[in-house]
Design a protein around this motif. Structure first.
Motif, PDB file in Angstrom:
ATOM      1  N   LEU A  41      45.609  10.848  75.177  1.00 27.62           N
ATOM      2  CA  LEU A  41      45.196  11.267  73.736  1.00 27.62           C
ATOM      3  C   LEU A  41      44.260  10.785  72.944  1.00 27.62           C
ATOM      4  CD1 LEU A  41      48.896  11.564  72.260  1.00 27.62           C
ATOM      5  CD2 LEU A  41      47.543  13.329  72.560  1.00 27.62           C
ATOM      6  N   MET A  42      43.766   9.392  73.323  1.00 23.95           N
ATOM      7  CA  MET A  42      42.823   8.713  72.719  1.00 23.95           C
ATOM      8  C   MET A  42      41.575   9.262  73.408  1.00 23.95           C
ATOM      9  SD  MET A  42      44.109   7.352  70.155  1.00 23.95           S
ATOM     10  CE  MET A  42      42.885   6.407  69.702  1.00 23.95           C
ATOM     11  N   ASP A  43      41.613   9.292  74.808  1.00 24.28           N
ATOM     12  CA  ASP A  43      40.485   9.839  75.463  1.00 24.28           C
ATOM     13  C   ASP A  43      40.187  11.149  75.137  1.00 24.28           C
ATOM     14  OD1 ASP A  43      40.440   7.659  77.068  1.00 24.28           O
ATOM     15  OD2 ASP A  43      41.379   8.426  78.781  1.00 24.28           O
ATOM     16  N   ASP A  44      40.867  11.977  74.626  1.00 20.87           N
ATOM     17  CA  ASP A  44      40.647  13.311  74.040  1.00 20.87           C
ATOM     18  C   ASP A  44      40.186  13.245  72.427  1.00 20.87           C
ATOM     19  OD1 ASP A  44      41.444  14.620  76.214  1.00 20.87           O
ATOM     20  OD2 ASP A  44      43.410  15.221  75.552  1.00 20.87           O
ATOM     21  N   ALA A  45      40.170  12.108  71.853  1.00 22.97           N
ATOM     22  CA  ALA A  45      39.692  11.851  70.615  1.00 22.97           C
ATOM     23  C   ALA A  45      38.918  10.676  70.413  1.00 22.97           C
ATOM     24  CB  ALA A  45      41.029  11.985  69.615  1.00 22.97           C
ATOM     25  N   GLN A  90      41.469  15.159  66.155  1.00 23.24           N
ATOM     26  CA  GLN A  90      40.230  15.825  65.969  1.00 23.24           C
ATOM     27  C   GLN A  90      40.016  16.211  64.486  1.00 23.24           C
ATOM     28  OE1 GLN A  90      39.820  18.694  69.071  1.00 23.24           O
ATOM     29  NE2 GLN A  90      40.442  17.162  70.682  1.00 23.24           N
ATOM     30  N   ALA A  91      41.182  16.636  63.861  1.00 27.02           N
ATOM     31  CA  ALA A  91      41.010  17.215  62.637  1.00 27.02           C
ATOM     32  C   ALA A  91      40.595  16.262  61.569  1.00 27.02           C
ATOM     33  CB  ALA A  91      42.465  18.109  62.274  1.00 27.02           C
ATOM     34  N   ILE A 101      34.487   7.147  64.012  1.00 28.29           N
ATOM     35  CA  ILE A 101      34.673   7.125  62.896  1.00 28.29           C
ATOM     36  C   ILE A 101      34.922   5.796  62.528  1.00 28.29           C
ATOM     37  CG2 ILE A 101      36.708   7.701  61.056  1.00 28.29           C
ATOM     38  CD1 ILE A 101      34.837  10.011  61.485  1.00 28.29           C
ATOM     39  N   ARG A 102      35.825   5.023  63.136  1.00 28.15           N
ATOM     40  CA  ARG A 102      36.092   3.664  62.535  1.00 28.15           C
ATOM     41  C   ARG A 102      34.754   2.445  62.582  1.00 28.15           C
ATOM     42  NH1 ARG A 102      41.558   2.741  66.612  1.00 28.15           N
ATOM     43  NH2 ARG A 102      42.942   3.781  65.216  1.00 28.15           N
ATOM     44  N   ASP A 103      33.833   3.105  63.541  1.00 24.73           N
ATOM     45  CA  ASP A 103      32.630   2.310  63.551  1.00 24.73           C
ATOM     46  C   ASP A 103      31.803   2.608  62.539  1.00 24.73           C
ATOM     47  OD1 ASP A 103      33.340   1.103  65.807  1.00 24.73           O
ATOM     48  OD2 ASP A 103      32.282   2.116  67.335  1.00 24.73           O
ATOM     49  N   GLU A 104      31.878   3.941  62.343  1.00 25.77           N
ATOM     50  CA  GLU A 104      30.952   4.443  61.006  1.00 25.77           C
ATOM     51  C   GLU A 104      31.240   3.839  59.652  1.00 25.77           C
ATOM     52  OE1 GLU A 104      30.597   8.634  61.412  1.00 25.77           O
ATOM     53  OE2 GLU A 104      29.737   8.459  63.538  1.00 25.77           O
ATOM     54  N   GLU A 127      46.590  27.708  66.395  1.00 24.05           N
ATOM     55  CA  GLU A 127      46.619  26.592  67.086  1.00 24.05           C
ATOM     56  C   GLU A 127      45.250  26.296  67.552  1.00 24.05           C
ATOM     57  OE1 GLU A 127      47.945  30.031  70.131  1.00 24.05           O
ATOM     58  OE2 GLU A 127      47.906  29.336  67.881  1.00 24.05           O
ATOM     59  N   ARG A 128      44.925  25.083  68.131  1.00 26.05           N
ATOM     60  CA  ARG A 128      43.841  24.460  68.900  1.00 26.05           C
ATOM     61  C   ARG A 128      42.626  24.558  67.834  1.00 26.05           C
ATOM     62  NH1 ARG A 128      45.211  24.058  74.518  1.00 26.05           N
ATOM     63  NH2 ARG A 128      47.008  25.226  74.998  1.00 26.05           N
ATOM     64  N   ASP A 129      42.798  24.585  66.623  1.00 27.79           N
ATOM     65  CA  ASP A 129      41.618  24.826  65.859  1.00 27.79           C
ATOM     66  C   ASP A 129      41.751  23.522  64.838  1.00 27.79           C
ATOM     67  OD1 ASP A 129      39.944  25.610  63.981  1.00 27.79           O
ATOM     68  OD2 ASP A 129      40.213  27.735  63.790  1.00 27.79           O
ATOM     69  N   PRO A 130      40.851  22.486  65.219  1.00 30.07           N
ATOM     70  CA  PRO A 130      40.900  21.362  64.302  1.00 30.07           C
ATOM     71  C   PRO A 130      40.269  21.495  62.723  1.00 30.07           C
ATOM     72  CG  PRO A 130      40.135  20.875  66.518  1.00 30.07           C
ATOM     73  CD  PRO A 130      40.110  22.234  66.483  1.00 30.07           C
ATOM     74  N   LYS A 131      39.417  22.495  62.849  1.00 35.72           N
ATOM     75  CA  LYS A 131      38.429  22.732  61.647  1.00 35.72           C
ATOM     76  C   LYS A 131      39.339  23.369  60.662  1.00 35.72           C
ATOM     77  CE  LYS A 131      33.732  22.419  63.028  1.00 35.72           C
ATOM     78  NZ  LYS A 131      32.316  23.156  63.006  1.00 35.72           N
ATOM     79  N   ALA A 132      40.098  24.416  61.227  1.00 31.69           N
ATOM     80  CA  ALA A 132      41.154  24.947  60.247  1.00 31.69           C
ATOM     81  C   ALA A 132      42.351  24.141  59.792  1.00 31.69           C
ATOM     82  CB  ALA A 132      41.844  26.347  61.095  1.00 31.69           C
TER      83      ALA A 132
END
Length: 226
Positions: A87-91, A54-55, A97-100, A174-179
């Motif tokens: 994992l891929m289902d969660d992201a 996600q990060a 991103i790949r399409d864009e 932890e659990r902070d993709p933006k950070a």
């Protein structure tokens, strides 16, 4: 507490040592223009790989296309089939991103690799990322540091002692993709910072050599009269 002494795990500095990044890239077949981030560990939810994915989505959306198209995250770890689909289902943002942006090589699942090859991966990477939800010690962080690679890790468990925030890398919640994306962007955009963190990482890792650990154990036994 006065009767408790902590002696950390050690690292094999004969194996895990800085390798010239160009040499490491040639050994692994990584193109010179590819900027590599690295994850090493089990594909298990406790390792927080979904947070890192996600990060990566957050990071690539921030960067201009010219600064994102040469970026890859190499994921080294076993148990590939058992957790990869979840994992891929969660992201799912990765697919977007790949399409864009057409970033087909944004995340590369390498699978397991021999210990002898890991120093080449660490040395070829700009940073090693450990987004763990819990980590008892964090041997991967120590191996990466011994290779002169900055470590960006969650502020959990043993990582809070192994990784020195702002000195050998960075600690994030932890659990902070933006950070996590914030620190990844910082390290990616400053070569001077990466070099400083990498040099200090090697110095700190030297204090975890097996000879140092053995001396500490021997000294403790002597103190106790064993």
């Amino acid at each position: 507490e006065a009767k408790i002494v902590v002696i950390p795990c050690g690292v094999n500095l004969g194996l895990f040592r800085p390798i010239d990044p160009e040499v490491a890239r040639r050994e692994l077949g990584i193109p010179d223009d590819r900027r590599l981030l690295l994850f090493v560990g089990r594909l298990d939810p406790v390792k927080g790989l979904n947070v890192l994915l996600q990060a990566m989505c957050e990071l690539t959306r921030r960067l201009e296309f010219s600064h994102a198209q040469d970026l890859s995250l190499a994921v080294i770890g076993g148990d590939r089939e058992s957790h990869l689909e979840a994992l891929m289902d969660d992201a799912k943002c990765l697919t977007d991103i790949r399409d864009e942006l057409g970033l087909e090589d944004l995340v590369i699942f390498v699978g397991s690799r021999a210990q002898e090859l890991l120093p080449y991966y660490y040395s070829a990477a700009l940073a090693c990322v450990m987004p763990s939800l819990y980590e008892s010690f964090g041997m991967v962080a120590l191996e990466a540091m011994a290779c002169g690679t900055p470590v960006i890790a969650s502020r959990v468990g043993g990582l809070t002692f192994t990784v020195r925030d702002g000195e050998t890398g960075y600690l994030v919640p932890e659990r902070d993709p933006k950070a996590l994306a914030n620190k990844l962007e910082l390290v990616l955009t400053s070569e001077c910072l990466r070099r400083r963190l990498g040099r200090r990482a090697v110095e700190v890792a030297a204090g975890y050599s097996w000879s140092v650990v053995a001396d500490d154990v021997e000294a403790l036994y002597a103190e106790l009269g064993v």
